[in-house]
Design a protein around this motif. Structure first.
Motif, mmCIF file in Angstrom:
data_model
loop_
_atom_site.group_PDB
_atom_site.id
_atom_site.type_symbol
_atom_site.label_atom_id
_atom_site.label_comp_id
_atom_site.label_asym_id
_atom_site.label_seq_id
_atom_site.Cartn_x
_atom_site.Cartn_y
_atom_site.Cartn_z
ATOM 1 N N GLN A 71 14.126 17.235 13.299
ATOM 2 C CA GLN A 71 14.269 17.757 14.649
ATOM 3 C C GLN A 71 15.073 19.057 14.563
ATOM 4 N N ARG A 72 14.381 20.157 14.533
ATOM 5 C CA ARG A 72 14.993 21.481 14.447
ATOM 6 C C ARG A 72 13.921 22.534 14.736
ATOM 7 N N PRO A 73 14.318 23.736 15.147
ATOM 8 C CA PRO A 73 13.368 24.858 15.143
ATOM 9 C C PRO A 73 12.914 25.148 13.712
ATOM 10 N N PRO A 74 11.874 25.956 13.541
ATOM 11 C CA PRO A 74 11.207 26.036 12.233
ATOM 12 C C PRO A 74 11.755 27.058 11.250
ATOM 13 N N HIS A 118 0.798 -1.220 0.000
ATOM 14 C CA HIS A 118 0.000 0.000 0.000
ATOM 15 C C HIS A 118 0.835 1.277 0.000
ATOM 16 N N ALA A 119 2.150 1.130 -0.044
ATOM 17 C CA ALA A 119 3.062 2.266 -0.227
ATOM 18 C C ALA A 119 2.788 3.401 0.758
ATOM 19 N N HIS A 120 2.773 3.061 2.039
ATOM 20 C CA HIS A 120 2.603 4.092 3.059
ATOM 21 C C HIS A 120 3.814 5.039 3.069
ATOM 22 N N LEU A 121 3.616 6.205 3.656
ATOM 23 C CA LEU A 121 4.665 7.225 3.720
ATOM 24 C C LEU A 121 5.854 6.722 4.540
ATOM 25 N N ILE A 122 7.077 7.157 4.157
ATOM 26 C CA ILE A 122 8.313 6.769 4.852
ATOM 27 C C ILE A 122 9.174 8.009 5.087
ATOM 28 N N GLY A 123 9.668 8.166 6.308
ATOM 29 C CA GLY A 123 10.617 9.222 6.636
ATOM 30 C C GLY A 123 11.682 8.695 7.583
ATOM 31 N N ASN A 124 12.658 9.545 7.920
ATOM 32 C CA ASN A 124 13.741 9.157 8.825
ATOM 33 C C ASN A 124 14.143 10.371 9.639
ATOM 34 N N HIS A 125 13.934 10.307 10.942
ATOM 35 C CA HIS A 125 14.085 11.443 11.848
ATOM 36 C C HIS A 125 15.518 11.544 12.370
ATOM 37 N N ASN A 126 15.996 12.749 12.588
ATOM 38 C CA ASN A 126 17.385 13.008 12.964
ATOM 39 C C ASN A 126 17.532 13.541 14.379
ATOM 40 N N CYS A 127 18.765 13.493 14.874
ATOM 41 C CA CYS A 127 19.147 14.246 16.071
ATOM 42 C C CYS A 127 20.033 15.416 15.661
ATOM 43 N N VAL A 128 21.326 15.126 15.438
ATOM 44 C CA VAL A 128 22.283 16.190 15.103
ATOM 45 C C VAL A 128 22.329 16.447 13.600
ATOM 46 N N ASP A 129 22.504 15.389 12.831
ATOM 47 C CA ASP A 129 22.694 15.516 11.385
ATOM 48 C C ASP A 129 21.398 15.208 10.652
#
Length: 588
Positions: free
Chosen positions: A401-404, A375-386
């Motif tokens: 993960q950052r201010p906007p 079903h090809a759901h959405l994929i992402g990858n969350h960061n800390c520093v980099d």
């Protein structure tokens, strides 16, 4: 002589008494730190970048490495052979077992975008989690979709599909287990149930819509370990979500070990125990049934489950199972959960702190998910520093993960939706990321939205002796920001019906403007508190002008219609916005 150095893994260093004494000298208390379980899997270069003494004084780091350089590496512990992925054998069942003889259970009709489940009662000898391969080919007209099955314990196998097309679907099973192979049937996909819009997709490059075209404007929250709590606390979390403004939640599949997350969970994903270890080849179906139930309940509330598949905050070994076990886990999770319409895949929380994984792991993981998810759901990858390289072809949206303030630049760089999944937390914990004022939490969310992104709320209020924080365990929302974000969501939804979302628009140097070009403009002043503001509107159109107090949640219309140069008088306090909308008769 080979000695210890920056690329040595802390766990290996601590196995040598002499090297361990050096580490304890320069990093006292390192093994009592609440990040210890993460540090053990890191190289000394990674650990010293986070450990307090070496982070604040480079000389301490230099002295540590200089002294370790004189310590010879201990004889290597015999390495554990890397697990080889077994190939399911065609001889799993004897030749006298009739092909397709397994008893089946399935519904004759299912609404569009709900779960069709084929239940098969088959063999249970050996290890069915690894010994049996099962898939089903589904057909609707000329279209073919393949879904993968999973073992659910007690001789029961399941294959799930989220049918997305009305009409008659046929199916046929394939398996190395004779009794499960060659089973065929049909079912009817009925019209979607009221309120069902299907899975979320990326639309118009930077925005989201449900599969039926209905606009979806994410406003998220985070509660990492809420599904690993008591029944009463999880029920309270669901009620808080039902009463709140959020339509997405970030949550972990695995339990979490971190400050304010120190208790043992009620369930584990694998057979075994913390004391005796785990059998990574045998899942605990009860753990996953519980997770499925929570995802289903979120779906009933209209909330997307942004499932975090890996994270570094782990004392059980789930973040370091090895490539074969990682792949088996991903295939099992996706086979079980992909038929839920409200699932997103987040490869990691803070991928760059999962020190047990190399850079290729994330590409391999994404490939497994795409292969297994029909079903090809959405994929992402969350960061800390980099920041992760969100230009990767398989990344559907950035998870940041950052201010906007750089939201518009990230949109331009990756040409994908920007989800600001961690901008800090309203709360009162010790650390700066978790003690934002509610005003600052709301400000960051407004900034992110006006700059063209989608934002995620967070809350970290201490709760006396209960140690229950929304960010970690759910429960009650105690802060002042969530009500203001409900107001923000209302403003977001008031953009023109045919627009997919808010885009960043040409702005003056001091404050951002977003909206829908030529039709709806939203300028946000944040901490600024101007007494007046002048706007230059296109000639030939009449506009309404409204002053929005984002904190007090009021919208005050400036009387009359306006065109050309308009100077708006403002209350001269922070957290204000001005919205300008073309009057309906001038939109033709």
């Amino acid at each position: 002589m080979k000695s210890y150095g920056p690329d040595s893994v802390l766990r290996d260093v601590l196995r040598n008494d002499q090297a361990a004494a050096v580490v304890h000298k320069y990093l006292p208390g390192i093994e009592e730190d609440w990040s210890r379980v993460q540090f053990l899997r890191g190289t000394l270069r990674q650990v010293t970048g986070f450990a307090l003494p070496t982070r604040i004084d480079p000389a301490v780091c230099e002295a540590l490495f200089a002294e370790l350089a004189s310590v010879p590496v201990a004889p290597a512990v015999e390495p554990v052979p890397e697990e080889q992925v077994p190939t399911p054998s065609s001889g799993y069942e004897a030749t006298n077992v009739a092909a397709g003889s397994a008893r089946t259970v399935f519904a004759e009709s299912v609404p569009k975008w709900r779960i069709f489940e084929l239940e098969l009662h088959g063999p249970s000898h050996g290890n069915p989690f690894t010994d049996v391969d099962l898939s089903v080919e589904f057909r609707c007209g000329e279209r073919t979709v393949t879904a993968h099955g999973f073992y659910d314990g007690d001789g029961v196998y399941r294959v799930r599909l989220m049918p997305d097309e009305e009409g008659i679907w046929s199916f046929r099973t394939g398996s190395n287990a004779r009794s499960l192979s060659g089973i065929s049937g049909t079912f009817h996909c009925a019209p979607a149930a009221p309120g069902d819009h299907g899975p979320v997709r990326v639309r118009d490059r930077f925005h989201f819509r449900y599969a039926d075209g209905t606009r979806y404007l994410p406003l998220g929250t985070t509660s990492y370990a809420w599904t690993h709590q008591s029944e009463a606390l999880e029920k309270q979390t669901l009620q808080s979500l039902a009463d709140g403004p959020f339509n997405k939640i970030r949550m972990c599949v695995f339990p979490k070990s971190y400050i304010h997350n120190t208790e043992e969970p009620e369930r584990y994903p694998y057979a075994g125990s913390p004391e005796e270890g785990w059998d990574f080849s045998r899942f605990d179906p009860g753990f996953f049934r519980h997770l499925e139930d929570r995802i289903e309940r979120l779906g009933q509330l209209g909330i997307e489950a942004d499932l975090i598949l890996f994270h570094p905050y782990d004392r059980w070994g789930f973040s370091d199972m090895g490539p074969a076990a990682d792949e088996r886990y991903l295939r099992y999770v996706v086979a079980r959960l992909a038929a839920h319409r409200n699932v997103w895949w987040s490869l990691a929380n803070e991928y760059d702190l999962v020190w047990s994984k190399d850079a290729d792991h994330w590409h391999r993981a994404a490939a497994v998910i795409r292969e297994t998810d029909p079903h090809a759901h959405l994929i992402g990858n969350h960061n800390c520093v980099d920041l992760y390289d969100n230009s990767a072809e398989w990344v559907t949206h950035s998870s940041i993960q950052r201010p906007p303030e750089r939201t518009a630049q990230w949109r331009a760089e990756w040409a994908k939706p920007v989800t600001l999944d961690e901008m800090g937390y309203e709360g009162d914990v010790e650390w700066g990321w978790g003690n934002l004022t509610p005003q600052e939490m709301v400000r960051r969310c407004w900034e992110g939205v006006v700059r063209g992104g989608y934002v995620t709320h967070g809350e970290c209020f201490l709760d006396g002796e209960n140690d229950v924080l929304w960010w970690s365990k759910g429960g009650l929302l105690k802060g002042e920001s969530s009500a203001r974000l409900a107001f923000l969501r209302t403003v977001m939804e008031q953009i023109p019906d045919d627009a997919s979302g808010i885009d960043p628009l040409p702005s003056d140097f001091d404050f951002p403007t977003g909206g829908v070009a030529g039709r709806c403009l939203l300028t946000y002043f944040g901490l600024g508190q101007p007494g007046v503001r002048t706007f230059f509107l296109p000639a030939g159109q009449r506009w309404s002008v409204e002053v929005i107090d984002t904190w007090n949640m009021t919208i005050t219309e400036v009387p009359g219609s306006h065109e050309g140069t308009v100077t708006v008088t403002l209350p001269g306090r922070p957290y204000l916005a001005v919205r300008l909308r073309v009057l309906e008769e001038d939109t033709a």
